[in-house]
Design a protein around this motif. Sequence first.
Motif, PDB file in Angstrom:
ATOM      1  N   ALA A 131      26.408  -3.028   1.337  1.00 42.90           N
ATOM      2  CA  ALA A 131      26.765  -2.760   0.461  1.00 42.90           C
ATOM      3  C   ALA A 131      28.201  -3.869  -0.212  1.00 42.90           C
ATOM      4  O   ALA A 131      29.084  -2.831   0.864  1.00 42.90           O
ATOM      5  CB  ALA A 131      26.766  -2.287  -0.892  1.00 42.90           C
ATOM      6  N   ASP A 132      28.590  -4.019  -1.339  1.00 45.78           N
ATOM      7  CA  ASP A 132      30.404  -4.086  -1.295  1.00 45.78           C
ATOM      8  C   ASP A 132      30.548  -3.296  -1.227  1.00 45.78           C
ATOM      9  O   ASP A 132      30.208  -1.738  -1.678  1.00 45.78           O
ATOM     10  CB  ASP A 132      30.636  -4.882  -2.724  1.00 45.78           C
ATOM     11  CG  ASP A 132      29.973  -6.247  -2.290  1.00 45.78           C
ATOM     12  OD1 ASP A 132      29.438  -6.533  -1.246  1.00 45.78           O
ATOM     13  OD2 ASP A 132      29.794  -6.969  -3.560  1.00 45.78           O
ATOM     14  N   ARG A 133      32.139  -2.622  -1.264  1.00 48.82           N
ATOM     15  CA  ARG A 133      32.982  -1.491  -1.083  1.00 48.82           C
ATOM     16  C   ARG A 133      34.557  -1.829  -1.918  1.00 48.82           C
ATOM     17  O   ARG A 133      35.326  -2.689  -1.348  1.00 48.82           O
ATOM     18  CB  ARG A 133      33.165  -0.875   0.133  1.00 48.82           C
ATOM     19  CG  ARG A 133      34.223   0.780   0.309  1.00 48.82           C
ATOM     20  CD  ARG A 133      34.070   0.627   1.411  1.00 48.82           C
ATOM     21  NE  ARG A 133      34.685   1.875   1.431  1.00 48.82           N
ATOM     22  CZ  ARG A 133      34.756   2.538   2.610  1.00 48.82           C
ATOM     23  NH1 ARG A 133      34.836   2.303   3.867  1.00 48.82           N
ATOM     24  NH2 ARG A 133      35.787   3.670   2.692  1.00 48.82           N
ATOM     25  N   GLU A 134      34.500  -0.695  -3.143  1.00 48.18           N
ATOM     26  CA  GLU A 134      35.952  -0.977  -4.456  1.00 48.18           C
ATOM     27  C   GLU A 134      35.748  -2.772  -4.310  1.00 48.18           C
ATOM     28  O   GLU A 134      36.878  -3.547  -4.625  1.00 48.18           O
ATOM     29  CB  GLU A 134      37.163  -0.668  -2.861  1.00 48.18           C
ATOM     30  CG  GLU A 134      36.789   0.542  -2.988  1.00 48.18           C
ATOM     31  CD  GLU A 134      38.075   1.277  -2.453  1.00 48.18           C
ATOM     32  OE1 GLU A 134      38.999   0.459  -2.019  1.00 48.18           O
ATOM     33  OE2 GLU A 134      37.932   2.504  -2.140  1.00 48.18           O
TER      34      GLU A 134
ATOM     35  N   GLN B 280      31.485  -6.790   1.642  1.00 50.12           N
ATOM     36  CA  GLN B 280      32.059  -6.691   3.524  1.00 50.12           C
ATOM     37  C   GLN B 280      30.529  -7.177   4.531  1.00 50.12           C
ATOM     38  O   GLN B 280      30.345  -7.407   5.840  1.00 50.12           O
ATOM     39  CB  GLN B 280      31.384  -4.733   3.484  1.00 50.12           C
ATOM     40  CG  GLN B 280      32.092  -4.268   3.104  1.00 50.12           C
ATOM     41  CD  GLN B 280      32.311  -2.765   3.299  1.00 50.12           C
ATOM     42  OE1 GLN B 280      32.058  -2.358   4.639  1.00 50.12           O
ATOM     43  NE2 GLN B 280      31.131  -2.042   2.739  1.00 50.12           N
ATOM     44  N   SER B 281      29.525  -8.148   3.402  1.00 50.03           N
ATOM     45  CA  SER B 281      28.802  -9.101   4.138  1.00 50.03           C
ATOM     46  C   SER B 281      29.161 -10.627   3.936  1.00 50.03           C
ATOM     47  O   SER B 281      29.546 -10.971   2.566  1.00 50.03           O
ATOM     48  CB  SER B 281      27.274  -8.901   3.728  1.00 50.03           C
ATOM     49  OG  SER B 281      27.089  -8.815   2.576  1.00 50.03           O
ATOM     50  N   THR B 282      28.668 -11.751   4.905  1.00 52.04           N
ATOM     51  CA  THR B 282      28.567 -13.221   4.620  1.00 52.04           C
ATOM     52  C   THR B 282      27.787 -13.790   3.712  1.00 52.04           C
ATOM     53  O   THR B 282      26.207 -12.751   4.232  1.00 52.04           O
ATOM     54  CB  THR B 282      28.938 -13.786   5.882  1.00 52.04           C
ATOM     55  OG1 THR B 282      28.159 -13.735   6.552  1.00 52.04           O
ATOM     56  CG2 THR B 282      30.446 -13.345   5.948  1.00 52.04           C
ATOM     57  N   ALA B 283      27.529 -14.534   3.322  1.00 53.88           N
ATOM     58  CA  ALA B 283      26.500 -15.225   2.429  1.00 53.88           C
ATOM     59  C   ALA B 283      25.123 -14.853   3.512  1.00 53.88           C
ATOM     60  O   ALA B 283      23.821 -15.184   3.486  1.00 53.88           O
ATOM     61  CB  ALA B 283      26.864 -16.384   1.818  1.00 53.88           C
TER      62      ALA B 283
END
Length: 335
Positions: free
Chosen positions: A101-104, A108-111
């Motif tokens: 998941a996104d952090r702040e 943290q992951s690409t499409a």
Amino acid sequence: MRRFFIGSAAAALIGLLLAGVAYWAYWHFHARFQPVTINRNQAQIQRLLDEASWVSDGAGGQAVYIVSYRDSASAQRYEREEAAKLRAAGVEVRYIVFARADREGLAQSTAAERATVAELWLSRDWMLHQRWMATPSRSWTAAGVPQADGNLARTAVVDASRQFDEQLSLLLKQAGVRVTYPLILWRDRQGFLKACACVDSRSWSALRDDLSAPDRVGQPAPDEEVINPVEEPLQIEPVQPAAPADDGALPYPKLSPTPAAAAPSEPYAPYPLARPEPLPGPFAPTAPQPQPRPQSQPQARPQARPPAPSQPRPRPPATTRHAPQAQKQDDTTFY
């Protein structure tokens, strides 16, 4: 006396301090990476593993679950060095990959990673998983895989992978497991559920012992002699002459080498010499008399050589011819 008690108390305090440091060092560098037998939430953890969309090669056997995200360096190292050993022990390795998941506010992951995770959870395609892991993450474009961004159904699948990781991490922390990746879960020989945050390679041996996996792939048996033809040079013994058989037969004589033939006194003619023509006149040799041939089967006659074509005879040069003139002859008297 007072000094003695003070010195004893100081020594005891120092001993407790050293023991605490040793315990902390042991826990920090060794114990925290060792497998943990789960005594709480076993049923919930097992249900999460069964309901997750894991992928495997379908070999069968005892199941070992490896939970991780794509860019985990320790997970890639474990896959590279230990997965083949587990398969050699008849273990089915099941991979569960999630998108972080996104952090702040930072993704943290690409499409491409999210699209691949959604496709793996929907199709559980083993070949896609193999191609993804064999390709560097920066070079992976998820060509041919439907995009998850902008697709409500596939976005929901990506969120489901994240919820799975959150719930599993919470249950493992309550059971005393330090959550790092890769998270490996399996059941030992007595059927107890175990978990390992196998970041450190020192914890890998305990997992192999529980699953009876070899330390090396293709390791020979202890009682099997190992022959390495590369390290041991080939010994070639000289051939000894065989002793003569004692059966009464004479030994084979030793022959001296044949001397080289003398060179011919006359030069060698590669073609036969021309036959001399017979002398004319009385010095001509007498022709040999024909000898009667023995009767034998008739042989085919050689075909006669065709005559040479005759050349046209040259004509005399043309001359001017005049008409004959009348001449008077003498009278002839007949008696």
